[in-house]
Design a protein around this motif. Sequence first.
Motif, PDB file in Angstrom:
ATOM      1  N   THR A   1      51.810  88.111  55.437  1.00 38.57           N
ATOM      2  CA  THR A   1      52.722  89.014  56.360  1.00 38.57           C
ATOM      3  C   THR A   1      53.999  88.697  56.710  1.00 38.57           C
ATOM      4  OG1 THR A   1      51.717  88.434  58.395  1.00 38.57           O
ATOM      5  CG2 THR A   1      50.416  90.018  57.209  1.00 38.57           C
ATOM      6  N   GLU A   2      54.321  87.343  56.708  1.00 37.82           N
ATOM      7  CA  GLU A   2      55.769  86.781  56.951  1.00 37.82           C
ATOM      8  C   GLU A   2      56.245  86.088  55.476  1.00 37.82           C
ATOM      9  OE1 GLU A   2      57.301  87.393  59.428  1.00 37.82           O
ATOM     10  OE2 GLU A   2      55.578  88.243  60.772  1.00 37.82           O
ATOM     11  N   LYS A   3      56.146  84.738  55.437  1.00 41.04           N
ATOM     12  CA  LYS A   3      56.713  84.259  54.562  1.00 41.04           C
ATOM     13  C   LYS A   3      55.963  82.672  54.117  1.00 41.04           C
ATOM     14  CE  LYS A   3      59.796  81.455  57.503  1.00 41.04           C
ATOM     15  NZ  LYS A   3      61.114  81.408  58.092  1.00 41.04           N
ATOM     16  N   VAL A   4      56.255  82.093  52.856  1.00 38.99           N
ATOM     17  CA  VAL A   4      55.662  80.776  52.709  1.00 38.99           C
ATOM     18  C   VAL A   4      56.826  79.930  52.483  1.00 38.99           C
ATOM     19  CG1 VAL A   4      54.702  79.709  50.742  1.00 38.99           C
ATOM     20  CG2 VAL A   4      53.964  81.870  51.232  1.00 38.99           C
ATOM     21  N   THR A   5      56.618  78.616  52.910  1.00 42.14           N
ATOM     22  CA  THR A   5      57.539  77.570  53.149  1.00 42.14           C
ATOM     23  C   THR A   5      57.164  76.459  52.376  1.00 42.14           C
ATOM     24  OG1 THR A   5      57.198  77.060  55.301  1.00 42.14           O
ATOM     25  CG2 THR A   5      58.792  78.729  55.167  1.00 42.14           C
ATOM     26  N   LEU A   6      57.995  75.649  51.987  1.00 45.47           N
ATOM     27  CA  LEU A   6      57.745  74.336  51.493  1.00 45.47           C
ATOM     28  C   LEU A   6      58.501  73.370  52.151  1.00 45.47           C
ATOM     29  CD1 LEU A   6      55.900  72.372  49.563  1.00 45.47           C
ATOM     30  CD2 LEU A   6      57.398  72.860  47.619  1.00 45.47           C
ATOM     31  N   ASN A   7      57.995  72.262  52.952  1.00 46.97           N
ATOM     32  CA  ASN A   7      59.180  71.510  53.425  1.00 46.97           C
ATOM     33  C   ASN A   7      60.013  72.114  54.393  1.00 46.97           C
ATOM     34  OD1 ASN A   7      57.808  69.098  52.705  1.00 46.97           O
ATOM     35  ND2 ASN A   7      58.902  68.883  50.995  1.00 46.97           N
ATOM     36  N   GLY A   8      59.730  73.556  54.914  1.00 47.41           N
ATOM     37  CA  GLY A   8      60.620  74.174  55.827  1.00 47.41           C
ATOM     38  C   GLY A   8      61.552  75.278  55.048  1.00 47.41           C
ATOM     39  N   GLN A   9      61.506  75.301  53.690  1.00 41.95           N
ATOM     40  CA  GLN A   9      62.257  76.081  52.995  1.00 41.95           C
ATOM     41  C   GLN A   9      61.375  77.148  52.372  1.00 41.95           C
ATOM     42  OE1 GLN A   9      65.770  75.489  52.808  1.00 41.95           O
ATOM     43  NE2 GLN A   9      65.283  74.153  54.253  1.00 41.95           N
ATOM     44  N   GLU A  10      61.889  78.546  52.494  1.00 40.94           N
ATOM     45  CA  GLU A  10      61.130  79.554  52.139  1.00 40.94           C
ATOM     46  C   GLU A  10      60.992  79.593  50.617  1.00 40.94           C
ATOM     47  OE1 GLU A  10      61.042  84.487  52.559  1.00 40.94           O
ATOM     48  OE2 GLU A  10      62.471  83.225  53.444  1.00 40.94           O
ATOM     49  N   LEU A  11      59.929  79.954  50.089  1.00 43.04           N
ATOM     50  CA  LEU A  11      59.582  80.131  48.870  1.00 43.04           C
ATOM     51  C   LEU A  11      59.850  81.731  48.405  1.00 43.04           C
ATOM     52  CD1 LEU A  11      56.627  77.888  47.858  1.00 43.04           C
ATOM     53  CD2 LEU A  11      59.083  77.231  47.729  1.00 43.04           C
ATOM     54  N   THR A  12      60.757  81.778  47.165  1.00 45.25           N
ATOM     55  CA  THR A  12      61.139  83.254  47.090  1.00 45.25           C
ATOM     56  C   THR A  12      60.613  83.479  45.348  1.00 45.25           C
ATOM     57  OG1 THR A  12      63.439  82.542  46.570  1.00 45.25           O
ATOM     58  CG2 THR A  12      62.943  83.263  48.774  1.00 45.25           C
ATOM     59  N   GLY A  13      60.985  84.613  45.074  1.00 42.42           N
ATOM     60  CA  GLY A  13      60.818  85.086  43.659  1.00 42.42           C
ATOM     61  C   GLY A  13      59.371  85.103  43.457  1.00 42.42           C
ATOM     62  N   TRP A  14      58.684  86.160  44.091  1.00 39.45           N
ATOM     63  CA  TRP A  14      57.128  86.563  43.782  1.00 39.45           C
ATOM     64  C   TRP A  14      56.743  87.609  42.856  1.00 39.45           C
ATOM     65  CZ3 TRP A  14      53.869  83.114  46.284  1.00 39.45           C
ATOM     66  CH2 TRP A  14      54.425  82.141  47.166  1.00 39.45           C
ATOM     67  N   LYS A  15      55.879  87.353  42.274  1.00 40.14           N
ATOM     68  CA  LYS A  15      55.112  88.292  41.561  1.00 40.14           C
ATOM     69  C   LYS A  15      53.623  88.649  42.274  1.00 40.14           C
ATOM     70  CE  LYS A  15      56.425  86.968  37.024  1.00 40.14           C
ATOM     71  NZ  LYS A  15      56.110  86.490  35.481  1.00 40.14           N
ATOM     72  N   MET A  16      53.272  89.973  42.440  1.00 42.04           N
ATOM     73  CA  MET A  16      52.179  90.274  43.326  1.00 42.04           C
ATOM     74  C   MET A  16      51.221  91.039  42.369  1.00 42.04           C
ATOM     75  SD  MET A  16      54.287  90.607  46.705  1.00 42.04           S
ATOM     76  CE  MET A  16      55.647  90.753  45.708  1.00 42.04           C
ATOM     77  N   TYR A  17      49.965  90.649  42.330  1.00 43.00           N
ATOM     78  CA  TYR A  17      49.014  91.364  41.474  1.00 43.00           C
ATOM     79  C   TYR A  17      47.979  91.981  42.453  1.00 43.00           C
ATOM     80  CZ  TYR A  17      51.109  88.282  37.749  1.00 43.00           C
ATOM     81  OH  TYR A  17      51.742  87.822  36.888  1.00 43.00           O
ATOM     82  N   LYS A  18      47.993  93.421  42.406  1.00 43.76           N
ATOM     83  CA  LYS A  18      47.238  94.047  43.253  1.00 43.76           C
ATOM     84  C   LYS A  18      45.614  94.087  42.718  1.00 43.76           C
ATOM     85  CE  LYS A  18      49.126  97.957  44.673  1.00 43.76           C
ATOM     86  NZ  LYS A  18      49.671  99.070  44.732  1.00 43.76           N
TER      87      LYS A  18
END
Length: 380
Positions: free
Chosen positions: A253-270
């Motif tokens: 519901t918010e975001k995903v971070t790695l070492n504080g940096q947001e990961l972008t470019g998502w594929k979402m499979y419903k």
Amino acid sequence: MDNPKEVKTLINKYHNGKGPYYIAEWYPGWFDSWGSPHQGSNANEDAGKLDTVLAAGISINLYMFHGGTTRGFMNGANMSKHDPYSPQTSSYDYDAPLDEAGNPTAKFYKFRGIIEKHLAPGVKLPPVPAKQHTIAIKQIGFANWAPLFYNLPQPVLSKHPLSFEELNQGYGLVLYRTTLKNAVNGILKIKELRDYATVYLNSKRISILDRRLKQDSITLNNTDANGTLDILVENNGRINYGPYLTDNRQGITEKVTLNGQELTGWKMYKLPFNTTPAPKKLAANKDKYDAQPALYPGTFMLKETGDTWLDMHGFGKGFVFLNGHNLGKYWNIGPQQTIYVPACWLKKGLNKIVVFDELKSNHYSISTLDHPVLNEVVKE
């Protein structure tokens, strides 16, 4: 509240000193939550309270009088400012006077005896119906299996992860996928995870995150460049009441971070699983692998039908479809270790079953019992 004096005082206060006197919700049991012992109440004490209430001329509504099953993905959850997120089981047995299958319990007969004491002269209660016929089915085989990652739909693309609601999906699961472009180690954090996630790196499960336990982070080690990160997120049940009703969003519901940096470019499979899963790509039993989420289809023949309970011992976490019906969820932590199957949902002749398991693999068969197992907690 079931103290007759207190009930009458409260009702008189708001109804001009007179009734009608009625207890709208009286709890002769309670619901179960995953990971906690089966709830219940003392039948003798409850019968005594019922006697006192009826003797005082107060009407009463028992919640629940008949336990049941929360079919599909419709179980709820509790959460307050003081208590952590606590999803409820699919079984709604409730330690009610009538059990999950509608059969009378010892508590039922105690309550029946109390009610008989307060009937009008000449009024008699009807006879109690006989218990339902039960059966046990041995060794329903799975001829093959369907790895979830090989049976994904077309993805929804977004720079940032979208919640279930933003994906126009209410229940089930969503697989969130992105690529880690560089080889990196560090802390992977899912902000506001709702509610349960299995995390994979290059199709190998590396962690489980559970909102109940306030888990939202893992440490990544020895990642390769261009690695595929998969986060399979399950809606474990929306909150029923209280201060958190206003935000019941599911998924990431918010975001995903790695070492504080947001990961972008998502594929979402419903993966709503709102109908019986029909996987297109199957694998033979001999090709099974550990820790792969998968569907297990099977068929079986019956000469007679009857109430029965799927025995989920040996399985991990998931749900079961039978003859087009989503029977509900299971989770090896308990206390619910069986899933109730009413006789009317079985057929003489051919029956079809699909089991989804996101935690354990190498399943070759499933059996049923002629009784439920609702009070078996497995330590995590």
